[in-house]
Design a protein around this motif. Structure first.
Motif, PDB file in Angstrom:
ATOM      1  N   LYS A 160       0.166  -6.211   8.662  1.00 18.48           N
ATOM      2  CA  LYS A 160      -0.531  -7.493   8.564  1.00 18.48           C
ATOM      3  C   LYS A 160      -1.582  -7.501   9.660  1.00 18.48           C
ATOM      4  O   LYS A 160      -1.253  -7.433  10.839  1.00 18.48           O
ATOM      5  CB  LYS A 160       0.480  -8.631   8.742  1.00 18.48           C
ATOM      6  N   ILE A 161      -2.841  -7.556   9.268  1.00 15.81           N
ATOM      7  CA  ILE A 161      -3.950  -7.322  10.197  1.00 15.81           C
ATOM      8  C   ILE A 161      -4.911  -8.500  10.171  1.00 15.81           C
ATOM      9  O   ILE A 161      -5.218  -9.016   9.096  1.00 15.81           O
ATOM     10  CB  ILE A 161      -4.739  -6.050   9.787  1.00 15.81           C
ATOM     11  N   GLY A 162      -5.398  -8.899  11.354  1.00 18.87           N
ATOM     12  CA  GLY A 162      -6.542  -9.795  11.353  1.00 18.87           C
ATOM     13  C   GLY A 162      -6.579 -10.872  12.407  1.00 18.87           C
ATOM     14  O   GLY A 162      -7.548 -10.995  13.142  1.00 18.87           O
ATOM     15  N   ILE A 163      -5.518 -11.676  12.493  1.00 18.99           N
ATOM     16  CA  ILE A 163      -5.616 -12.866  13.339  1.00 18.99           C
ATOM     17  C   ILE A 163      -5.799 -12.503  14.813  1.00 18.99           C
ATOM     18  O   ILE A 163      -6.590 -13.122  15.521  1.00 18.99           O
ATOM     19  CB  ILE A 163      -4.386 -13.792  13.124  1.00 18.99           C
ATOM     20  N   TYR A 190       0.570 -18.449   2.482  1.00 20.31           N
ATOM     21  CA  TYR A 190       0.335 -19.748   3.110  1.00 20.31           C
ATOM     22  C   TYR A 190      -1.145 -20.052   2.944  1.00 20.31           C
ATOM     23  O   TYR A 190      -1.989 -19.412   3.581  1.00 20.31           O
ATOM     24  CB  TYR A 190       0.728 -19.699   4.593  1.00 20.31           C
ATOM     25  N   GLY A 191      -1.439 -20.987   2.047  1.00 22.49           N
ATOM     26  CA  GLY A 191      -2.820 -21.302   1.713  1.00 22.49           C
ATOM     27  C   GLY A 191      -3.152 -22.756   1.962  1.00 22.49           C
ATOM     28  O   GLY A 191      -2.463 -23.458   2.716  1.00 22.49           O
ATOM     29  N   GLU A 192      -4.198 -23.230   1.312  1.00 22.89           N
ATOM     30  CA  GLU A 192      -4.707 -24.572   1.615  1.00 22.89           C
ATOM     31  C   GLU A 192      -3.700 -25.669   1.292  1.00 22.89           C
ATOM     32  O   GLU A 192      -3.522 -26.609   2.073  1.00 22.89           O
ATOM     33  CB  GLU A 192      -6.022 -24.800   0.866  1.00 22.89           C
ATOM     34  N   SER A 208      -3.495  -9.408   4.431  1.00 27.86           N
ATOM     35  CA  SER A 208      -4.511 -10.099   5.225  1.00 27.86           C
ATOM     36  C   SER A 208      -3.921 -11.380   5.821  1.00 27.86           C
ATOM     37  O   SER A 208      -2.808 -11.778   5.488  1.00 27.86           O
ATOM     38  CB  SER A 208      -5.731 -10.400   4.360  1.00 27.86           C
ATOM     39  N   PRO A 209      -4.640 -12.052   6.720  1.00 23.83           N
ATOM     40  CA  PRO A 209      -4.074 -13.211   7.428  1.00 23.83           C
ATOM     41  C   PRO A 209      -3.755 -14.381   6.492  1.00 23.83           C
ATOM     42  O   PRO A 209      -4.452 -14.615   5.504  1.00 23.83           O
ATOM     43  CB  PRO A 209      -5.174 -13.598   8.419  1.00 23.83           C
ATOM     44  N   ILE A 210      -2.702 -15.112   6.856  1.00 24.80           N
ATOM     45  CA  ILE A 210      -2.463 -16.399   6.209  1.00 24.80           C
ATOM     46  C   ILE A 210      -3.604 -17.348   6.595  1.00 24.80           C
ATOM     47  O   ILE A 210      -4.382 -17.078   7.518  1.00 24.80           O
ATOM     48  CB  ILE A 210      -1.097 -16.998   6.610  1.00 24.80           C
ATOM     49  N   PRO A 253     -20.255 -20.113  14.466  1.00 22.95           N
ATOM     50  CA  PRO A 253     -20.348 -19.529  13.120  1.00 22.95           C
ATOM     51  C   PRO A 253     -21.619 -18.719  12.884  1.00 22.95           C
ATOM     52  O   PRO A 253     -21.606 -17.764  12.094  1.00 22.95           O
ATOM     53  CB  PRO A 253     -20.276 -20.749  12.205  1.00 22.95           C
ATOM     54  N   ALA A 254     -22.698 -19.045  13.584  1.00 26.93           N
ATOM     55  CA  ALA A 254     -23.948 -18.294  13.414  1.00 26.93           C
ATOM     56  C   ALA A 254     -23.812 -16.847  13.871  1.00 26.93           C
ATOM     57  O   ALA A 254     -24.575 -15.971  13.437  1.00 26.93           O
ATOM     58  CB  ALA A 254     -25.078 -18.983  14.176  1.00 26.93           C
ATOM     59  N   GLU A 255     -22.805 -16.584  14.744  1.00 31.10           N
ATOM     60  CA  GLU A 255     -22.630 -15.221  15.274  1.00 31.10           C
ATOM     61  C   GLU A 255     -22.072 -14.255  14.230  1.00 31.10           C
ATOM     62  O   GLU A 255     -22.040 -13.047  14.459  1.00 31.10           O
ATOM     63  CB  GLU A 255     -21.706 -15.253  16.498  1.00 31.10           C
ATOM     64  N   ARG A 256     -21.633 -14.770  13.083  1.00 31.09           N
ATOM     65  CA  ARG A 256     -21.179 -13.884  12.018  1.00 31.09           C
ATOM     66  C   ARG A 256     -22.282 -12.913  11.602  1.00 31.09           C
ATOM     67  O   ARG A 256     -22.003 -11.774  11.232  1.00 31.09           O
ATOM     68  CB  ARG A 256     -20.710 -14.701  10.813  1.00 31.09           C
ATOM     69  N   ALA A 257     -23.517 -13.369  11.689  1.00 30.87           N
ATOM     70  CA  ALA A 257     -24.646 -12.518  11.275  1.00 30.87           C
ATOM     71  C   ALA A 257     -24.771 -11.276  12.150  1.00 30.87           C
ATOM     72  O   ALA A 257     -25.284 -10.240  11.709  1.00 30.87           O
ATOM     73  CB  ALA A 257     -25.941 -13.320  11.318  1.00 30.87           C
ATOM     74  N   SER A 258     -24.295 -11.368  13.388  1.00 32.85           N
ATOM     75  CA  SER A 258     -24.388 -10.216  14.298  1.00 32.85           C
ATOM     76  C   SER A 258     -23.096  -9.403  14.314  1.00 32.85           C
ATOM     77  O   SER A 258     -22.923  -8.541  15.177  1.00 32.85           O
ATOM     78  CB  SER A 258     -24.726 -10.695  15.719  1.00 32.85           C
ATOM     79  N   GLY A 259     -22.194  -9.665  13.364  1.00 31.00           N
ATOM     80  CA  GLY A 259     -20.992  -8.842  13.243  1.00 31.00           C
ATOM     81  C   GLY A 259     -19.739  -9.426  13.836  1.00 31.00           C
ATOM     82  O   GLY A 259     -18.683  -8.777  13.822  1.00 31.00           O
ATOM     83  N   LYS A 260     -19.795 -10.660  14.359  1.00 31.31           N
ATOM     84  CA  LYS A 260     -18.552 -11.266  14.851  1.00 31.31           C
ATOM     85  C   LYS A 260     -17.629 -11.547  13.675  1.00 31.31           C
ATOM     86  O   LYS A 260     -18.067 -11.886  12.582  1.00 31.31           O
ATOM     87  CB  LYS A 260     -18.865 -12.556  15.620  1.00 31.31           C
ATOM     88  N   LEU A 261     -16.340 -11.427  13.923  1.00 29.69           N
ATOM     89  CA  LEU A 261     -15.345 -11.489  12.858  1.00 29.69           C
ATOM     90  C   LEU A 261     -14.699 -12.869  12.751  1.00 29.69           C
ATOM     91  O   LEU A 261     -14.441 -13.536  13.753  1.00 29.69           O
ATOM     92  CB  LEU A 261     -14.259 -10.446  13.102  1.00 29.69           C
ATOM     93  N   THR A 262     -14.439 -13.265  11.503  1.00 26.27           N
ATOM     94  CA  THR A 262     -13.630 -14.434  11.186  1.00 26.27           C
ATOM     95  C   THR A 262     -12.553 -13.978  10.205  1.00 26.27           C
ATOM     96  O   THR A 262     -12.613 -12.862   9.672  1.00 26.27           O
ATOM     97  CB  THR A 262     -14.464 -15.530  10.522  1.00 26.27           C
ATOM     98  N   LEU A 263     -11.586 -14.857   9.926  1.00 24.35           N
ATOM     99  CA  LEU A 263     -10.558 -14.476   8.965  1.00 24.35           C
ATOM    100  C   LEU A 263     -11.151 -14.253   7.577  1.00 24.35           C
ATOM    101  O   LEU A 263     -10.724 -13.351   6.848  1.00 24.35           O
ATOM    102  CB  LEU A 263      -9.462 -15.538   8.894  1.00 24.35           C
TER     103      LEU A 263
END
Length: 394
Positions: free
Chosen positions: A239-242, A353-355, A279-281, A313-323
């Motif tokens: 289980k990878i990600g968080i 575990y979702g919305e 992937s992450p919950i 959130p704008a940093e996603r464009a430079s490769g920062k990761l979110t779930l």
């Protein structure tokens, strides 16, 4: 009275590897035996105190033996973690299983103390006394006994005493499930060691669990991949990600090759074993906002522990990761590799575990599920993974 059951007569049985399950290494200490969930060579490759703390917490580690004993005592030295400025946390819980069913639950007082200052990121370790766990009134017949150790207390094992001889539990032929994940897999905020989602799912799937859930430390470390590679198992899940997001550990450019390398290493030792990538919950605070995560100081000022993401959130464009980004990439990587690896599978953590679940069972600190949510995740995992047509179905 049969002398074997005379309460004044106690047999002390040395605690050895053949009485333990779920540990990958045993360290001799001045007082006894310290189970580890990473081997010594792996621990030597990382000086992170967080990793040292969590890998020595015996999530999924249990003593397993056969005996006629009606009473037993286990001397241990638990390490209690105290957070400076916060109320004391409850003592860790031991679960007693007799023939696979819960027959007792207790804690051990005493032990060492690790005082952690969240603000300064420092910790102080103070030694304390040996404590004793006692269970009596067990059925007077030959039976399988398991003592599951607290998932959240480093635990030195000092002595096992019973009123009848013990022998190692026989191999019941169950498949071995090797699982790696973050603090949620480790057990964070579950009620007890057999009610973490991984332990519950293992019981539902009738498999033997080796839990490599490492709180805060599921970071695609090469030594963890080599440990998974070298550990005998019939079923493997990761289980990878968080943690990668919460520590703001790497950018997308590094993440994708790291996942490939992690899977390549596992496949060196387990070329055809069913391998499930999870992937992450759902975790709303880092779904679309990058890390690092930090304590919410407003909540902290009123004595509550809650987390928030501090990225933009704008940093996603430079490769920062979110779930969200990590889920997309994991799904793509598994689909790409599964063309040549039919035993590689993917599970979207939001199916566990979702919305709708976040509305009914919100994460109390914004990151970790409570005891009821561990039950919920376990039932979903067992239905999706251990039941046909799931990847681990018999």
């Amino acid at each position: 009275m049969d002398h074997q059951h005379d309460p004044r007569t106690r047999i002390t049985t040395p605690i050895t590897a053949d009485l333990l399950r779920g540990a990958l290494d045993l360290e001799r200490t001045e007082r006894g035996l310290l189970p580890h969930r990473l081997p010594a060579w792996a621990r030597a490759q990382c000086a992170d105190p967080q990793l040292a703390r969590v890998e020595s917490q015996p999530a999924g580690v249990r003593l397993a033996f056969r005996t006629r004993a009606t009473a037993l005592e286990l001397d241990t030295v638990p390490t209690k973690t105290v957070y400076a400025g916060f109320p004391a946390r409850p003592d860790g819980v031991y679960d007693l299983l007799v023939d696979g069913r819960l027959a007792g639950r207790a804690s051990v007082a005493g032990g060492d103390t690790l005082t952690v200052d969240i603000a300064t990121r420092t910790a102080e370790h103070r030694p304390g006394p040996i404590g004793t766990l006692r269970f009596d009134g067990l059925p007077d017949r030959l039976k399988d006994v398991e003592i599951w150790l607290p998932y959240n207390e480093t635990t030195e094992l000092v002595a096992l005493r019973t009123d009848a001889p013990v022998e190692p539990a026989p191999d019941r032929g169950r498949k071995v499930w090797l699982h790696h994940g973050s603090s949620i897999s480790h057990g964070s905020d579950a009620a007890s060691p057999t009610t973490t989602w991984a332990a519950l799912a293992a019981a539902l799937g009738d498999v033997e669990l080796i839990n490599l859930g490492l709180g805060g430390s599921a970071l695609l470390d090469p030594f963890t991949a080599r440990t998974l590679r070298d550990t005998p198992a019939d079923l493997i899940s990761i289980k990878i990600g968080i943690n990668v997001v919460n520590q703001d550990l790497m950018r997308l450019r590094a993440f994708v090759p790291a996942v490939h390398g992690f899977l390549d290493t596992i496949r060196e030792g387990h070329p055809g074993t069913p391998l499930l990538v999870v992937s992450p919950i759902l975790c709303p605070v880092v779904e679309d906002t990058p890390g690092p995560s930090a304590l919410d100081l407003t909540a902290l000022s009123v004595g509550q522990i809650r987390f928030r993401a501090t990225g933009d959130p704008a940093e996603r464009a430079s490769g920062k990761l979110t779930l969200g980004i990590i889920r997309d990439e994991l799904a793509r990587i598994v689909e790409q590799r599964a063309a040549d690896d039919p035993n590689l599978h993917y599970l979207d953590g939001r199916n566990l575990y979702g919305e709708a679940d976040a509305t009914a069972l919100p994460l109390p600190d914004q990151l970790h599920p409570d005891a009821a949510t561990h039950q919920h995740i376990a039932q979903r995992f067992a239905a999706l993974v251990f039941t046909a047509p799931g990847p681990f179905a018999p």
